[in-house]
Design a protein around this motif. Structure first.
Motif, PDB file in Angstrom:
ATOM      1  N   VAL A   1       0.661  -1.156  -0.046  1.00 48.07           N
ATOM      2  CA  VAL A   1      -0.031  -0.031  -0.068  1.00 48.07           C
ATOM      3  C   VAL A   1       0.799   1.368  -0.028  1.00 48.07           C
ATOM      4  CG1 VAL A   1      -1.718   1.264   1.172  1.00 48.07           C
ATOM      5  CG2 VAL A   1      -1.816  -1.052   1.183  1.00 48.07           C
TER       6      VAL A   1
ATOM      7  N   HIS B   1       0.828   5.275   0.420  1.00 47.15           N
ATOM      8  CA  HIS B   1       0.015   6.187   0.873  1.00 47.15           C
ATOM      9  C   HIS B   1       0.498   7.551   0.561  1.00 47.15           C
ATOM     10  CE1 HIS B   1      -2.608   8.370   4.468  1.00 47.15           C
ATOM     11  NE2 HIS B   1      -2.744   8.883   3.308  1.00 47.15           N
TER      12      HIS B   1
ATOM     13  N   ARG C   1      -1.641  -0.923  -4.240  1.00 49.34           N
ATOM     14  CA  ARG C   1      -2.714   0.051  -4.269  1.00 49.34           C
ATOM     15  C   ARG C   1      -2.182   1.435  -3.641  1.00 49.34           C
ATOM     16  NH1 ARG C   1      -3.894  -4.796  -1.840  1.00 49.34           N
ATOM     17  NH2 ARG C   1      -4.036  -5.182   0.186  1.00 49.34           N
TER      18      ARG C   1
ATOM     19  N   LEU D   1      -3.298   5.005  -1.701  1.00 55.51           N
ATOM     20  CA  LEU D   1      -3.990   5.997  -1.195  1.00 55.51           C
ATOM     21  C   LEU D   1      -4.029   7.531  -1.400  1.00 55.51           C
ATOM     22  CD1 LEU D   1      -4.377   3.461   0.939  1.00 55.51           C
ATOM     23  CD2 LEU D   1      -4.813   4.876   2.612  1.00 55.51           C
TER      24      LEU D   1
ATOM     25  N   ARG E   1      -7.788  -0.240  -7.312  1.00 55.79           N
ATOM     26  CA  ARG E   1      -6.635  -0.072  -6.754  1.00 55.79           C
ATOM     27  C   ARG E   1      -6.376   1.254  -6.188  1.00 55.79           C
ATOM     28  NH1 ARG E   1      -1.950  -1.623  -8.860  1.00 55.79           N
ATOM     29  NH2 ARG E   1      -2.792  -1.580 -11.114  1.00 55.79           N
TER      30      ARG E   1
ATOM     31  N   TYR F   1      -7.561   4.301  -3.641  1.00 55.72           N
ATOM     32  CA  TYR F   1      -8.148   4.376  -2.424  1.00 55.72           C
ATOM     33  C   TYR F   1      -8.102   5.770  -2.082  1.00 55.72           C
ATOM     34  CZ  TYR F   1      -8.427  -0.685  -1.761  1.00 55.72           C
ATOM     35  OH  TYR F   1      -8.589  -1.956  -1.783  1.00 55.72           O
TER      36      TYR F   1
ATOM     37  N   VAL G   1      -8.923   9.025   0.116  1.00 51.81           N
ATOM     38  CA  VAL G   1      -9.365   8.922   1.433  1.00 51.81           C
ATOM     39  C   VAL G   1     -10.453  10.285   1.722  1.00 51.81           C
ATOM     40  CG1 VAL G   1      -8.352   9.311   3.831  1.00 51.81           C
ATOM     41  CG2 VAL G   1      -7.244   7.994   2.222  1.00 51.81           C
TER      42      VAL G   1
ATOM     43  N   TYR H   1      -7.051   2.631   7.287  1.00 50.02           N
ATOM     44  CA  TYR H   1      -5.630   1.813   7.083  1.00 50.02           C
ATOM     45  C   TYR H   1      -5.847   0.297   7.098  1.00 50.02           C
ATOM     46  CZ  TYR H   1      -1.504   5.294   7.003  1.00 50.02           C
ATOM     47  OH  TYR H   1      -0.754   6.205   6.546  1.00 50.02           O
TER      48      TYR H   1
ATOM     49  N   ASP I   1      -8.581  -1.196   6.427  1.00 47.38           N
ATOM     50  CA  ASP I   1      -9.490  -1.454   5.188  1.00 47.38           C
ATOM     51  C   ASP I   1      -8.462  -1.483   4.114  1.00 47.38           C
ATOM     52  OD1 ASP I   1     -11.462  -1.885   6.817  1.00 47.38           O
ATOM     53  OD2 ASP I   1     -12.701  -0.120   5.796  1.00 47.38           O
ATOM     54  N   ALA I   2      -7.503  -0.591   3.967  1.00 41.25           N
ATOM     55  CA  ALA I   2      -6.825  -0.549   2.789  1.00 41.25           C
ATOM     56  C   ALA I   2      -5.623  -1.752   2.786  1.00 41.25           C
ATOM     57  CB  ALA I   2      -5.780   0.819   3.022  1.00 41.25           C
TER      58      ALA I   2
ATOM     59  N   GLY J   1     -12.425  -1.442  -0.066  1.00 41.96           N
ATOM     60  CA  GLY J   1     -12.589   0.015  -0.391  1.00 41.96           C
ATOM     61  C   GLY J   1     -13.762   0.400  -0.126  1.00 41.96           C
TER      62      GLY J   1
ATOM     63  N   PHE K   1     -13.911   4.105   1.206  1.00 37.66           N
ATOM     64  CA  PHE K   1     -13.187   5.134   0.355  1.00 37.66           C
ATOM     65  C   PHE K   1     -13.981   5.779  -0.807  1.00 37.66           C
ATOM     66  CE2 PHE K   1     -10.129   2.382   2.572  1.00 37.66           C
ATOM     67  CZ  PHE K   1      -9.208   3.229   3.005  1.00 37.66           C
TER      68      PHE K   1
END
Length: 487
Positions: A113, A115, A141, A143, A170, A172, A174, A423, A425-426, A431, A434
């Motif tokens: 992930v 971010h 993915r 964020l 993919r 997300y 926020v 976090y 969930d990601a 998703g 999101f």
């Protein structure tokens, strides 16, 4: 859902303000409660020339400062720090980015992930660089923090840039309000109780109010805020997401596609507030010097240090033109330097069709449901009840409240930061909480019409003293229709 939880979280902007206030404490909370995969690792990156040891020291200091003492555990912190590394990198510096991607590969053991806690204008370039180095594969993915753009055109530009490297499922986006317990409890309240859903429509609800009020000013974010304003900073994302969850049809199931499809339908059903309507359906305000909590505070232009026409307050009278909500006004307002910090959703039910108590002079006030999200999660249902005592003229009535105090009911549960939910969930590839691309762009299209109306009318924000509930025009916005703001 992803086939496996992510093994690695990479935070871009790991030394920034958001990381210090929210992200790192959230990772600690998940780790302390055993919610992270056993093989999980965290890699921080930013321009700051730190090594891993220096970054771990910074994380430890952040946890000590930001996490309540009762929630801190020295052994948990030490174990978390062993999972953390740092690699400096600067956008546009190919050598440093290559070193970062090599570090990611060396730490990776499954899904990743990324971010991007950076300025949104960098999203496309960062994603392109990750893809160029082979780190945008199906096991990754990304964020993205709000705001996604400054208007519809820039939102499309950012979304297009990210979409060149990452598939939509993919990406997300926020909105940290969706990670709040109170917001998720709104979903549970609506769709987990047979009591409310039959009443959740225009036949039974008179009006809805959604308020996000802040007592703070711009707090050192003057340049960002002056370019953004209350509409872009709060209403386009947070308030419209709350509106969607309040107004959406029941999704077929609690999964990303079903929930986000229903939210999009709400946004597409919003009646435009264009040039002909902005005067009667919107109010923009800007705070002047005043007092909040008994303390004198300066006005917005004094804090900013220059003249400005940026709104620090906005109120709207919105309508959702669909079968469920036809004719029901949704009053939205958000502002800085309000009398108290408050995020709540207020639903006023229609009055009884005929009062049998009127001849005795007893008033029957409408029932109301209040869903408070902050500063404390709280649900309150206002009902009419007989006032105790004897009265020869008939019953006397009083409004009473049935309260669900979530902190009392669930006192043994730790109050979690919104990013802990997001976090988790990601990391697990869920998703649902999101925001999807089409939601963002529908919201911008609606908001852009209001901005166009303001520009066409030459709208200048009306002044309101700090510590009040906005300009007097905001009161007129509701009262001319027989309603009043809940204060």
């Amino acid at each position: 859902m992803s086939s496996q939880p992510a093994s690695l979280l990479v935070i871009f902007g790991a030394t920034g303000d958001l990381a210090q206030r929210m992200l790192l404490p959230s990772v600690y909370g998940l780790h302390r409660d055993g919610q992270l995969p056993p093989y999980f690792r965290l890699l921080g990156t930013a321009r700051s020339e730190l090594d891993s040891a220096g970054f771990r020291d910074m994380v430890a200091a952040t946890i000590e400062q930001r996490v309540p003492e009762a929630d801190r555990d020295e052994a948990s912190l030490r174990a978390l720090l062993e999972r953390i590394e740092y690699q400096p990198a600067a956008l546009g510096d190919e050598d440093s980015f290559a070193q970062l991607t090599e570090r990611v590969r060396s730490m990776r053991d499954g899904d990743v992930v990324f971010h991007l806690s950076t300025a949104p204008r960098f999203y496309g370039q960062i994603c392109a660089d990750l893809a160029r180095h082979g780190l945008a594969d199906p096991g990754t993915r990304v964020l993205l923090e709000k705001p996604i753009g400054h208007d519809l055109a820039t939102a499309i530009e950012i979304n297009d840039g990210v979409a060149q490297s990452f598939d939509e499922d993919r990406i997300y986006r926020v909105d940290h309000y969706l990670g709040k317990e109170g917001v998720q409890n709104l979903i549970a309240l609506r769709f987990g109780n047979a009591l409310f859903e039959p009443l959740w429509n225009a036949r039974h609800i008179e009006q809805v109010q959604i308020t996000v009020a802040e007592t703070v000013g711009v707090e050192g974010r003057g340049d960002y805020y002056d370019d953004s304003g209350a509409m872009r900073d709060m209403l386009q994302n947070h308030l419209l997401q709350l509106l969607c969850l309040t107004a959406m049809e029941p999704p077929s199931q609690f999964d990303p596609s079903a929930v986000r499809n229903e939210k999009k339908k709400v946004l597409r059903s919003l009646r435009p507030i264009g040039r002909a309507d902005v005067a009667g359906h919107s109010v923009a305000g800007q705070y002047t010097a005043g007092a909040v909590d008994g303390k004198a505070v300066p006005g917005y232009v004094d804090e900013l240090g220059r003249p400005s026409r940026t709104e620090t307050f906005v109120a709207l009278r919105a309508h959702i033109d669909n079968w469920r909500w036809s004719g029901v006004p949704f009053y939205l307002r958000t502002g800085k330097r309000m009398p108290r910090r408050c995020t709540e959703i207020y639903l006023q039910f229609r009055a009884v069709p005929h009062s049998i108590f009127a001849q005795a002079g007893a008033n029957v006030d409408p029932n109301a449901l209040v869903i408070r999200l902050q500063p404390e999660e709280h649900i309150e249902l206002s009902l009419m009840s007989k006032t105790p005592g004897l009265d020869r003229n008939g019953l006397r009535l009083s409004q009473v409240s049935l309260d669900l105090d979530l902190h009392e009911e669930f006192a043994h549960h730790r109050r979690r930061l919104a990013y802990e939910r997001l976090y988790l969930d990601a990391i697990e590839g869920n998703g649902t909480l999101f925001v999807r691309r089409d939601e963002v762009e529908c919201a911008w299209a609606w908001v852009d019409e209001i901005f166009d109306g303001w520009r066409h009318a030459g709208t200048v924000p009306k002044h309101y003293p700090a510590g009040t509930w906005g300009p007097s025009a905001a009161v007129s916005l509701t009262e001319r229709h027989g309603h009043s703001w809940r204060e």
